[in-house]
Every structure is written in structure tokens, then in C-alpha cells.
Write an enzyme that holds these catalytic residues in place. Sequence first.
Site, short mmCIF file in Angstrom:
data_model
loop_
_atom_site.label_atom_id
_atom_site.label_comp_id
_atom_site.label_asym_id
_atom_site.label_seq_id
_atom_site.Cartn_x
_atom_site.Cartn_y
_atom_site.Cartn_z
N PRO A 2 40.90 41.82 35.72
CA PRO A 2 40.11 42.39 34.63
C PRO A 2 39.50 41.30 33.77
O PRO A 2 40.15 40.29 33.48
CB PRO A 2 41.11 43.24 33.85
CG PRO A 2 42.45 42.71 34.24
CD PRO A 2 42.30 42.25 35.65
N GLU A 3 38.26 41.52 33.36
CA GLU A 3 37.58 40.56 32.51
C GLU A 3 37.59 41.05 31.07
O GLU A 3 38.17 42.10 30.76
CB GLU A 3 36.17 40.32 33.03
CG GLU A 3 36.16 39.69 34.42
CD GLU A 3 34.79 39.23 34.86
OE1 GLU A 3 33.90 39.05 33.99
OE2 GLU A 3 34.59 39.02 36.07
#
Length: 299
Positions: A2-3
Site C-alpha cells: 500500500p502506498e
Amino acid sequence: MPELPEVETVRLGLAAALVGARFARVHLRRPNLRFPFPERFAARLEGRAVTDLARRAKYLVAGLDSGESLILHLGMSGRFDVALPDGRNLSPGDFYLEGALGNAKHDHVVMAMSNGATVTYNDVRRFGFMDLVPTESLGTCRHFAGMGIEPLSDALTPQAVARLFRGRITPLKAALLDQRLIAGLGNIYVCEALHRAGLHPETPAGSLAKADGTPTPGAKRLTRVIGEVLREAVAAGGSTLRDYAHTDGGSGAFQHAFRVYDRVGQPCGAKGCTGTIGRIVQSGRSTFFCASCQVRPAK
């Protein structure tokens, strides 16, 4: 992994369940995730109130009334499920491998809150972790020491970009992923920002600073579009690349707005451009760009 926009979506979803509530009981179903849990981890949480829930780069930071802060990192497959007192179940910013949803063997931490909510941390690969550090030492702790500026803060200015990149011959894509310079940017959103700014990913990072150290027009464009891309992604609930859902159960939708990422051979998403999306590999990672919009730097 996840960013930043996905982690911010998780934060927004968890805040309602955590902030203002106390940890009534914390149950650890294993001694470690990526790292061992801190000494007396459950005991140090139980009875403590969560005063705030912030994000630093791709980390979540829950302030506690004990003077410590709980640091949370999702790793590659970590997710939080929230069971509310009225029987509803929310999945704030789920990131999980296909088939993991509902698989209790991957529920590693269960936190019962004083408001009746139960927050469960599920992690198939166990690359996530949790830590407790003194709040006054957050900036110098092992997780955040040397970390760069926040891309959604007022600190990200054209002048800051010019200062950080001045004299660097490393490719612009690599410089933007360097967490010591700008913290929280990841592959997806860097590709998208470079395309919007019309900058080739192999452009030397130092070219965004003039000889006198002031920002070039490219630095000004890049600074603006980084904020735009990230804020649009947060508003869309992030991007769904595996299985991702935000607090209302819907999927993150920003992937439908991708102009370049994972669109090899497809028409460029820029207005008036007739180019197609290509792919190169930089430092072992795929970079997506349009050769028509993003001019390759001269050798």
C-alpha cells in the site's frame, strides 16, 4: 505494498474506532509479525486512551495518553477489520491476498476498545509490524530518523524540490522514491505524477534546479501535480491492485484514473496526445510513461 493514499484511507477509517477510546483488552495470537512485539506490548496498551491517529509517510501513528505512540505498518498484506457494537463490520483500507478475507488464522492482533469496537489486525505475509516508542522521540526513532518531507504537507514546495535534488545525477524516478528526500511516495503515484508533469522518469534529478539553486518550471509542475495526484487518490479511496476496500465496503477507485500505470500499449491519457504508454525497468521496478508527452533527456 500500500502506498500513501491507501494508508491515509486506512487512517481515516480507523480514526472513528480508535480516537478517544481506550484499549480494554489486547490479545496477541503470536509473538511477532515482521519483528517481535515490544516488551509487555499488550500490557502497555491496555487501559491507555488513543489521543490522535496520524500518518507519517506509509506509517500510522496512534498517540497514547501514556506518553507513548503506537506505530503501525501494514507491510504488504496487512489489513484492519473493525467490528462495531451495532453488529456492522468495516474494513478500513483492506489490503489482503485473494482468499484471505475472513480467514481467522491470519488474525494476529485483536484489540477490544472501550467504545465497544473490536479492531483486528490480519496479515497473511506478516510483513507488517507494530511498535511502541516515546512520543517525544518519534522524530528520532529508528522508523523515522532521516525520513524526508511529507508530500502532502506545506514543506513540499518547488524550492524544497530544487534544494533536495540539486546536483543529483540519479534518475528522477529514483529520487522521488528515495524516502530520505520525500517520504511516502511509491511507484504508482510517482509514475502518474511524472506523466502529468511531462517529465521523463530517466531525467537527472538535478536538472530540476537551476544553476543558482532555484526551481525550474519542471520542478514547479512536479510539486503541484504530486499533491494533485495524491489528493485525488485519497478522495477515491486509493487504488485496487489486489483486493482493496475502504470503510464503506467499496473498492478503491483511483486505478480507473490511471493515465500511465500498468497501461502498456494503450493510448496516452493526456489531452491531445496521440502517443501510447511504454514501460522500462528502473532499479528492478516497472516504470510506465508516454514517450510522446515525457521527452527523454539528451545523453
